[in-house]
Design a protein around this motif. Structure first.
Motif, PDB file in Angstrom:
ATOM      1  N   VAL A 252       0.905  -1.496   0.035  1.00 35.88           N
ATOM      2  CA  VAL A 252      -0.114   0.265   0.400  1.00 35.88           C
ATOM      3  C   VAL A 252       0.878   1.027   0.113  1.00 35.88           C
ATOM      4  CG1 VAL A 252      -2.089  -0.837   1.011  1.00 35.88           C
ATOM      5  CG2 VAL A 252       0.214   0.360   2.769  1.00 35.88           C
ATOM      6  N   GLY A 253       2.017   1.259  -0.429  1.00 33.99           N
ATOM      7  CA  GLY A 253       2.870   2.158  -0.624  1.00 33.99           C
ATOM      8  C   GLY A 253       3.424   3.047   0.841  1.00 33.99           C
ATOM      9  N   VAL A 254       3.571   1.781   2.433  1.00 30.20           N
ATOM     10  CA  VAL A 254       4.240   2.331   2.524  1.00 30.20           C
ATOM     11  C   VAL A 254       5.869   1.475   3.088  1.00 30.20           C
ATOM     12  CG1 VAL A 254       4.433   1.836   5.307  1.00 30.20           C
ATOM     13  CG2 VAL A 254       2.186   1.950   4.114  1.00 30.20           C
ATOM     14  N   THR A 255       6.587   2.266   3.508  1.00 35.07           N
ATOM     15  CA  THR A 255       7.973   2.947   3.397  1.00 35.07           C
ATOM     16  C   THR A 255       8.433   3.211   4.851  1.00 35.07           C
ATOM     17  OG1 THR A 255       8.606   5.499   2.866  1.00 35.07           O
ATOM     18  CG2 THR A 255       8.198   3.840   1.235  1.00 35.07           C
ATOM     19  N   GLY A 256       7.759   3.557   6.103  1.00 42.06           N
ATOM     20  CA  GLY A 256       8.048   3.668   7.163  1.00 42.06           C
ATOM     21  C   GLY A 256       7.053   3.540   7.997  1.00 42.06           C
ATOM     22  N   VAL A 257       7.835   3.119   9.213  1.00 38.84           N
ATOM     23  CA  VAL A 257       6.433   3.026  10.102  1.00 38.84           C
ATOM     24  C   VAL A 257       6.927   3.258  11.404  1.00 38.84           C
ATOM     25  CG1 VAL A 257       4.876   1.475   9.075  1.00 38.84           C
ATOM     26  CG2 VAL A 257       6.212   0.799  10.974  1.00 38.84           C
ATOM     27  N   THR A 258       6.235   3.691  12.228  1.00 43.84           N
ATOM     28  CA  THR A 258       6.101   4.227  14.390  1.00 43.84           C
ATOM     29  C   THR A 258       5.913   3.711  14.745  1.00 43.84           C
ATOM     30  OG1 THR A 258       6.542   6.798  13.452  1.00 43.84           O
ATOM     31  CG2 THR A 258       6.427   6.666  16.072  1.00 43.84           C
ATOM     32  N   ASP A 259       6.670   2.940  15.816  1.00 42.16           N
ATOM     33  CA  ASP A 259       6.417   2.497  16.227  1.00 42.16           C
ATOM     34  C   ASP A 259       5.958   2.815  17.882  1.00 42.16           C
ATOM     35  OD1 ASP A 259       5.220   0.257  18.579  1.00 42.16           O
ATOM     36  OD2 ASP A 259       6.701  -1.223  17.807  1.00 42.16           O
TER      37      ASP A 259
ATOM     38  N   VAL B 229      -2.211  23.826  14.747  1.00 42.41           N
ATOM     39  CA  VAL B 229      -1.846  22.633  15.214  1.00 42.41           C
ATOM     40  C   VAL B 229      -1.617  21.890  14.368  1.00 42.41           C
ATOM     41  CG1 VAL B 229      -2.151  21.072  16.864  1.00 42.41           C
ATOM     42  CG2 VAL B 229      -3.707  22.557  17.086  1.00 42.41           C
ATOM     43  N   ARG B 230      -0.273  21.288  14.950  1.00 42.23           N
ATOM     44  CA  ARG B 230       0.489  20.711  13.700  1.00 42.23           C
ATOM     45  C   ARG B 230       0.001  18.943  13.967  1.00 42.23           C
ATOM     46  NH1 ARG B 230       6.672  21.959  16.364  1.00 42.23           N
ATOM     47  NH2 ARG B 230       6.590  23.944  15.505  1.00 42.23           N
ATOM     48  N   VAL B 231      -0.292  18.815  13.302  1.00 43.36           N
ATOM     49  CA  VAL B 231      -1.358  17.174  12.646  1.00 43.36           C
ATOM     50  C   VAL B 231      -0.653  15.842  11.340  1.00 43.36           C
ATOM     51  CG1 VAL B 231      -3.008  16.560  12.318  1.00 43.36           C
ATOM     52  CG2 VAL B 231      -3.378  18.762  13.055  1.00 43.36           C
ATOM     53  N   ALA B 232      -0.196  14.681  11.546  1.00 45.43           N
ATOM     54  CA  ALA B 232      -0.053  13.959  10.868  1.00 45.43           C
ATOM     55  C   ALA B 232      -0.911  13.175  11.082  1.00 45.43           C
ATOM     56  CB  ALA B 232       1.245  13.635  11.449  1.00 45.43           C
ATOM     57  N   LEU B 233      -1.022  12.093  10.375  1.00 45.43           N
ATOM     58  CA  LEU B 233      -2.355  11.131  10.132  1.00 45.43           C
ATOM     59  C   LEU B 233      -1.190   9.557  10.247  1.00 45.43           C
ATOM     60  CD1 LEU B 233      -4.945  12.033   7.582  1.00 45.43           C
ATOM     61  CD2 LEU B 233      -4.713  12.255  10.006  1.00 45.43           C
ATOM     62  N   SER B 234      -2.150   8.598  11.113  1.00 44.98           N
ATOM     63  CA  SER B 234      -2.055   7.038  11.188  1.00 44.98           C
ATOM     64  C   SER B 234      -2.866   6.417  11.423  1.00 44.98           C
ATOM     65  CB  SER B 234      -0.998   7.376  12.479  1.00 44.98           C
ATOM     66  OG  SER B 234      -2.193   7.177  13.793  1.00 44.98           O
TER      67      SER B 234
ATOM     68  N   GLY C 134      -6.363  -0.065  13.818  1.00 45.00           N
ATOM     69  CA  GLY C 134      -7.396   0.690  13.158  1.00 45.00           C
ATOM     70  C   GLY C 134      -7.015  -0.690  11.541  1.00 45.00           C
ATOM     71  N   ARG C 135      -7.642  -0.185  10.888  1.00 40.90           N
ATOM     72  CA  ARG C 135      -7.287  -1.650   9.921  1.00 40.90           C
ATOM     73  C   ARG C 135      -5.977  -1.389   9.020  1.00 40.90           C
ATOM     74  NH1 ARG C 135     -13.308  -1.237   8.236  1.00 40.90           N
ATOM     75  NH2 ARG C 135     -14.401  -1.456  10.176  1.00 40.90           N
ATOM     76  N   GLY C 136      -5.400  -0.878   9.100  1.00 44.58           N
ATOM     77  CA  GLY C 136      -3.846  -0.530   8.668  1.00 44.58           C
ATOM     78  C   GLY C 136      -3.587   0.294   7.046  1.00 44.58           C
ATOM     79  N   ASP C 137      -4.278   0.444   6.587  1.00 45.91           N
ATOM     80  CA  ASP C 137      -4.225   1.187   5.541  1.00 45.91           C
ATOM     81  C   ASP C 137      -4.370   3.211   5.223  1.00 45.91           C
ATOM     82  OD1 ASP C 137      -4.737   1.851   1.884  1.00 45.91           O
ATOM     83  OD2 ASP C 137      -7.045   0.567   2.505  1.00 45.91           O
ATOM     84  N   PRO C 138      -3.359   3.276   5.105  1.00 47.77           N
ATOM     85  CA  PRO C 138      -3.733   4.771   4.733  1.00 47.77           C
ATOM     86  C   PRO C 138      -4.254   5.355   3.576  1.00 47.77           C
ATOM     87  CG  PRO C 138      -1.398   3.775   4.921  1.00 47.77           C
ATOM     88  CD  PRO C 138      -2.217   2.911   4.323  1.00 47.77           C
ATOM     89  N   TRP C 139      -4.346   5.356   2.743  1.00 47.76           N
ATOM     90  CA  TRP C 139      -5.400   5.360   2.167  1.00 47.76           C
ATOM     91  C   TRP C 139      -6.779   5.346   2.244  1.00 47.76           C
ATOM     92  CZ3 TRP C 139      -3.221   7.446  -1.769  1.00 47.76           C
ATOM     93  CH2 TRP C 139      -1.295   7.149  -2.655  1.00 47.76           C
ATOM     94  N   ALA C 140      -7.378   4.188   2.677  1.00 48.60           N
ATOM     95  CA  ALA C 140      -8.949   4.660   3.141  1.00 48.60           C
ATOM     96  C   ALA C 140      -8.677   5.418   4.880  1.00 48.60           C
ATOM     97  CB  ALA C 140      -8.755   3.272   4.192  1.00 48.60           C
TER      98      ALA C 140
ATOM     99  N   LEU D 233      -7.483   8.479  -4.062  1.00 51.43           N
ATOM    100  CA  LEU D 233      -7.062   8.087  -2.694  1.00 51.43           C
ATOM    101  C   LEU D 233      -7.292   6.394  -2.360  1.00 51.43           C
ATOM    102  CD1 LEU D 233      -8.040  11.251  -0.899  1.00 51.43           C
ATOM    103  CD2 LEU D 233      -5.765  10.135  -1.093  1.00 51.43           C
ATOM    104  N   ASP D 234      -6.863   5.572  -3.594  1.00 50.65           N
ATOM    105  CA  ASP D 234      -6.505   4.213  -3.147  1.00 50.65           C
ATOM    106  C   ASP D 234      -5.451   2.949  -2.841  1.00 50.65           C
ATOM    107  OD1 ASP D 234      -8.112   1.645  -3.899  1.00 50.65           O
ATOM    108  OD2 ASP D 234      -9.087   1.891  -4.488  1.00 50.65           O
ATOM    109  N   ALA D 235      -5.606   2.379  -2.606  1.00 52.08           N
ATOM    110  CA  ALA D 235      -4.377   1.374  -2.544  1.00 52.08           C
ATOM    111  C   ALA D 235      -4.261   0.786  -3.535  1.00 52.08           C
ATOM    112  CB  ALA D 235      -4.212   1.017  -1.153  1.00 52.08           C
TER     113      ALA D 235
END
Length: 434
Positions: free
Chosen positions: A179-186, A332-337, A343-349, A415-417
């Motif tokens: 789905v295009g993910v190259t990095g994650v923050t645990d 406010v500084r905002v980022a998404l996860s 959650g279902r793990g699909d950033p595009w969703a 916006l689709d994986a």
């Protein structure tokens, strides 16, 4: 490697040459001897997505766990059938996830014993904060006399007695890169050095391809029944004194108010984060902006759980749920996860949810919090240590790239994986759709 005929998000056509880092971005770059060439065919090339709050080991475990919550399971009979049909894993346990009280009320050991009496069963609440164990499971962890089998995840004594469960990091890696993910923050709380080293070793060996960052040891989970302002102030002060940012888990209004007060008293650090901010009143927005913290939030829960919110939460509070546009408007500084696996793990969703805010039945929850598709995408492109600052495709940047099959206008509309044609991490192709 050389990518030719790419379209960047700003609409510019470009060829991109890279090794581990992006070396050159130009109009018409000729392939050099021995250089691999990927023809993007006008498709979009953007920085790889970064999911800023996930739980890696839990997500890997969830791949072979039984889903026992909405939308897959909605009734007591469906729950009983799902657990009865489940086969124990390699550790001899049935591990179930995603439970919500709307299915069959508050589960306890007796209710689980009626369905699966002889096999150890543990069921995780969809919040991640609670596990329910049947009698066979309680025996395994030395808690046979426990009254109801309802155990908090944060109380680690019982979970430390579990036999380690094999986790398939390779399959999780495949799903993320697809789905295009190259990095994650645990964001798993209380990860120790051994946990982090084991994940980093898996990354170096290629078992888990996305780059890894960690919130521990500066991650704190709050509980409404134990909100101690003084101890939170002391903890934040100690973390900052050791040169660490803090990340505080806030899923209720009370947790957010106490965290804001603690940061006011202890002083904020430029890297400090609020995780979730699931409920935020208008008064909190200016406070968050003034503190300079980053909110990492999950609008995907509107799409995944929105109907339950509409049913369970007073209408007057609906406008305070999973806010996005209001946070941005307040500077406010905002980022998404995605908060995978909760959650279902699909950033595009998650991006689509940020744009549309529709619940599973099609209701709109918080229409005033919708953002544009470009804004939603940018909030998955942030630097790991500066989540609200989007990365770019330019020389000198890591060659962590997501190649889409469609040009930018179509990508933002869909916006689709399914658009992901290839995912490149450190110059290597980690995923290819062909």
């Amino acid at each position: 490697m050389l990518i030719q005929r790419a379209s960047l998000l700003d609409g510019m056509s470009a060829d991109i040459r890279f090794g581990a880092m992006i070396e050159e971005v130009g109009d018409t770059l000729a392939a050099e001897p021995g250089e691999s060439v990927l023809d993007a065919g006008g498709g979009t090339v953007l920085p790889g997505l970064h999911d800023h709050h996930v739980h890696v080991r839990s997500a890997a475990s969830a791949l072979d766990s039984v889903m026992v919550g909405p939308p897959a399971v909605r009734t007591k009979d469906q729950l009983a059938q799902r657990l009865s049909d489940a086969a124990p894993g390699p550790d001899g346990w049935i591990r179930a996830v995603g439970y919500h009280e709307s299915v069959a009320g508050e589960l306890d050991r007796n209710a689980l014993d009626q369905v699966v009496p002889g096999v150890p069963v543990r069921v995780q609440h969809r919040s991640g904060a609670l596990w329910i164990l049947n009698s066979a499971a309680l025996n395994r962890v030395g808690m046979a006399e426990h009254a109801d089998g309802r155990l908090r995840s944060a109380d680690g004594g019982w979970s430390e007695r579990l036999q380690p469960r094999p986790t398939d990091l390779v399959e999780l890696s495949r799903r993320l890169t697809a789905v295009g993910v190259t990095g994650v923050t645990d964001a798993t709380p209380d990860l120790d050095a051994e946990d982090m080293v084991s994940l980093l070793v898996a990354h170096r060996r290629g078992e888990f391809r996305p780059r890894l960052g960690f919130l521990s040891p500066g991650k704190k989970i709050l509980r409404d029944d134990h909100l101690d302002l003084d101890s939170l102030i002391a903890w934040i002060t100690d973390q900052h004194a050791d040169g660490r940012r803090v990340a505080v888990h806030c899923v209720t209004a009370a947790q957010l108010v106490v965290t804001i007060a603690a940061l006011r008293a202890a002083g904020s650090h430029p890297g400090d984060r609020i995780e979730h901010a699931a409920v935020a009143d208008d008064g909190s927005l200016a406070e968050l902006a003034d503190l300079g913290v980053t909110v990492v939030t999950q609008p995907n829960f509107v799409a995944e759980r929105g109907d339950q919110y509409l049913a369970d939460i007073p209408a007057a509070e609906h406008g305070q749920l999973w806010r996005l546009a209001s946070l941005l408007k307040a500077n406010v500084r905002v980022a998404l996860s995605t908060d995978m696996p909760f959650g279902r793990g699909d950033p595009w969703a998650a991006m689509r949810a940020a744009v549309r805010r529709t619940t599973p039945t099609g209701a709109v929850l918080g229409a005033h919090e919708c953002v544009s598709a470009r804004t939603a995408l940018a909030m998955f492109l942030g630097h790991p240590d500066q989540p609200s600052r989007p990365r770019t495709v330019e020389p000198g940047q890591p060659a962590d790239l997501c190649v889409l099959t469609v040009p930018p206008a179509d990508a933002l509309a869909e916006l689709d994986a399914a658009m992901v044609a290839a995912t490149i991490i450190g110059g290597d192709v980690a995923y290819s759709a062909t």
